[in-house]
Motif scaffolding. Structure first.
Motif, mmCIF file in Angstrom:
data_model
loop_
_atom_site.group_PDB
_atom_site.id
_atom_site.type_symbol
_atom_site.label_atom_id
_atom_site.label_comp_id
_atom_site.label_asym_id
_atom_site.label_seq_id
_atom_site.Cartn_x
_atom_site.Cartn_y
_atom_site.Cartn_z
ATOM 1 N N PRO A 1 0.352 -0.954 0.217
ATOM 2 C CA PRO A 1 0.427 -0.285 -0.174
ATOM 3 C C PRO A 1 0.747 1.030 -0.034
ATOM 4 C CG PRO A 1 -0.611 -1.721 2.298
ATOM 5 C CD PRO A 1 0.740 -1.813 1.263
ATOM 6 N N ASN A 2 0.638 2.318 -0.179
ATOM 7 C CA ASN A 2 1.290 3.596 -0.591
ATOM 8 C C ASN A 2 0.731 4.767 0.542
ATOM 9 O OD1 ASN A 2 2.592 5.853 -1.017
ATOM 10 N ND2 ASN A 2 1.729 6.236 -3.185
ATOM 11 N N ARG A 3 1.206 5.380 1.489
ATOM 12 C CA ARG A 3 1.036 5.621 2.749
ATOM 13 C C ARG A 3 0.364 7.301 2.059
ATOM 14 N NH1 ARG A 3 5.013 6.742 4.561
ATOM 15 N NH2 ARG A 3 5.565 8.266 4.417
ATOM 16 N N THR A 4 -1.023 6.977 1.470
ATOM 17 C CA THR A 4 -2.138 8.114 1.088
ATOM 18 C C THR A 4 -3.321 8.497 1.904
ATOM 19 O OG1 THR A 4 -2.820 7.128 -0.354
ATOM 20 C CG2 THR A 4 -0.958 7.588 -1.066
ATOM 21 N N GLY A 5 -3.890 9.564 1.803
ATOM 22 C CA GLY A 5 -5.245 9.382 2.062
ATOM 23 C C GLY A 5 -6.093 8.398 2.060
ATOM 24 N N LYS A 6 -6.227 8.401 0.603
ATOM 25 C CA LYS A 6 -6.883 7.742 0.293
ATOM 26 C C LYS A 6 -6.418 5.968 0.500
ATOM 27 C CE LYS A 6 -8.108 5.874 -4.637
ATOM 28 N NZ LYS A 6 -8.409 5.958 -6.011
ATOM 29 N N SER A 7 -5.222 5.797 0.981
ATOM 30 C CA SER A 7 -4.916 4.038 1.528
ATOM 31 C C SER A 7 -5.697 4.679 2.621
ATOM 32 C CB SER A 7 -3.687 3.715 1.217
ATOM 33 O OG SER A 7 -2.763 4.733 2.072
ATOM 34 N N LYS A 8 -5.373 5.487 3.576
ATOM 35 C CA LYS A 8 -5.915 5.055 4.961
ATOM 36 C C LYS A 8 -7.019 4.948 5.224
ATOM 37 C CE LYS A 8 -4.941 7.268 9.609
ATOM 38 N NZ LYS A 8 -4.031 8.440 9.937
ATOM 39 N N LEU A 9 -7.835 5.717 3.808
ATOM 40 C CA LEU A 9 -9.142 5.385 4.040
ATOM 41 C C LEU A 9 -9.745 4.082 3.927
ATOM 42 C CD1 LEU A 9 -12.840 6.591 4.256
ATOM 43 C CD2 LEU A 9 -11.701 7.449 2.463
ATOM 44 N N ALA A 10 -8.976 4.038 2.496
ATOM 45 C CA ALA A 10 -9.690 2.245 1.589
ATOM 46 C C ALA A 10 -9.572 1.796 3.051
ATOM 47 C CB ALA A 10 -9.269 2.561 0.886
ATOM 48 N N MET A 11 -8.197 1.312 3.726
ATOM 49 C CA MET A 11 -7.885 0.318 4.406
ATOM 50 C C MET A 11 -7.463 -0.539 5.564
ATOM 51 S SD MET A 11 -4.131 -0.935 1.620
ATOM 52 C CE MET A 11 -3.906 -2.452 2.921
ATOM 53 N N ILE A 12 -7.469 1.040 6.098
ATOM 54 C CA ILE A 12 -7.721 1.254 7.489
ATOM 55 C C ILE A 12 -9.751 1.458 8.195
ATOM 56 C CG2 ILE A 12 -7.100 1.996 9.771
ATOM 57 C CD1 ILE A 12 -4.285 2.425 8.597
ATOM 58 N N THR A 13 -10.253 2.868 8.051
ATOM 59 C CA THR A 13 -11.106 2.818 8.620
ATOM 60 C C THR A 13 -12.272 2.283 7.118
ATOM 61 O OG1 THR A 13 -10.656 5.167 7.755
ATOM 62 C CG2 THR A 13 -13.006 5.262 8.007
ATOM 63 N N VAL A 14 -12.157 1.701 6.503
ATOM 64 C CA VAL A 14 -13.361 1.033 5.550
ATOM 65 C C VAL A 14 -13.098 -0.173 6.059
ATOM 66 C CG1 VAL A 14 -14.502 0.026 3.156
ATOM 67 C CG2 VAL A 14 -13.903 2.821 4.165
ATOM 68 N N ALA A 15 -11.829 -0.978 5.168
ATOM 69 C CA ALA A 15 -11.424 -2.306 5.590
ATOM 70 C C ALA A 15 -11.615 -3.045 6.473
ATOM 71 C CB ALA A 15 -10.260 -2.989 4.621
ATOM 72 N N GLU A 16 -10.572 -1.933 7.789
ATOM 73 C CA GLU A 16 -10.929 -2.980 9.194
ATOM 74 C C GLU A 16 -11.536 -2.476 9.503
ATOM 75 O OE1 GLU A 16 -7.381 -2.006 11.263
ATOM 76 O OE2 GLU A 16 -6.060 -2.551 9.302
ATOM 77 N N GLY A 17 -12.629 -1.186 9.532
ATOM 78 C CA GLY A 17 -13.776 -0.413 10.174
ATOM 79 C C GLY A 17 -15.080 -1.496 9.751
ATOM 80 N N LEU A 18 -15.401 -2.279 8.523
ATOM 81 C CA LEU A 18 -16.445 -3.015 8.328
ATOM 82 C C LEU A 18 -15.874 -4.510 8.570
ATOM 83 C CD1 LEU A 18 -16.947 -1.549 4.785
ATOM 84 C CD2 LEU A 18 -18.425 -1.678 6.854
ATOM 85 N N GLY A 19 -14.750 -4.991 9.132
ATOM 86 C CA GLY A 19 -14.729 -6.378 9.860
ATOM 87 C C GLY A 19 -13.528 -7.727 8.001
#
Length: 178
Positions: free
Chosen positions: A100-118
């Motif tokens: 993953p690249n360290r961008t706002g988009k990756s933080k949103l997609a991988m951590i906020t959404v993917a981890e948030g949704l389980g």
């Protein structure tokens, strides 16, 4: 046949297709449960893949193809990890890495959404450890490697995951000996 090494082999998702293509495949992972699951799946499918629970830095031998998908963002010392991968690469070999690249988009997609949704377990990723292409390039160069292709791995509802010129979410690159 060609010798291939997949570091961080997980469930054998890359090892099995490589074996079916005729490569002599070794998969290495630091987690014994991953190695056991991958070995079981390969055995069930009649695929001769050598899975090992090991640290790539402790391995011997060289391989025509060295792959490591979505691993470097989890290691403690990315420079040492890249050096260990480079040590396993045959003189005319090809390395393929994705991260993953360290961008706002990756933080949103991988951590906020993917981890948030389980979709992936909470705490799987530490966004601060994600490497940008500009940070990964000197690590590869310091290990005696030259970058070839760099492509983004993007997502859209219509195409799913696909190669793209957009590196903001995730990217994949090739490298060879300089």
């Amino acid at each position: 046949g060609r010798m291939a090494l997949d570091v961080g082999c997980g469930a054998g998702l890359l090892c099995e297709p490589l074996a079916r293509l005729g490569a002599d495949v070794t998969g290495v992972d630091a987690a014994p449960e991953n190695v056991a699951a991958a070995q079981h799946h390969a055995d069930a499918g009649g695929l001769a893949i050598a899975y090992r629970c090991a640290d790539v830095a402790a391995m011997d031998g060289q391989f025509d193809l060295v792959t490591s998908m979505e691993v470097i963002e989890h290691v403690t010392d990315p420079a040492a990890f890249i050096a260990a991968l480079a040590d396993r690469l045959a003189p005319s070999g090809l390395m393929i890495l994705s991260t993953p690249n360290r961008t706002g988009k990756s933080k949103l997609a991988m951590i906020t959404v993917a981890e948030g949704l389980g979709a992936i377990p909470k705490g799987t990723h530490d966004w601060d450890k994600f490497l940008t292409p500009d940070e990964l390039t000197p690590l590869l160069e310091a290990a005696g490697l030259r970058i070839g292709m760099v492509r983004g791995i993007a997502f859209s509802a219509s195409a799913g995951l696909h190669l793209s010129d957009d590196l903001s979410l995730n990217y994949i690159l090739t490298a060879t000996r300089a």
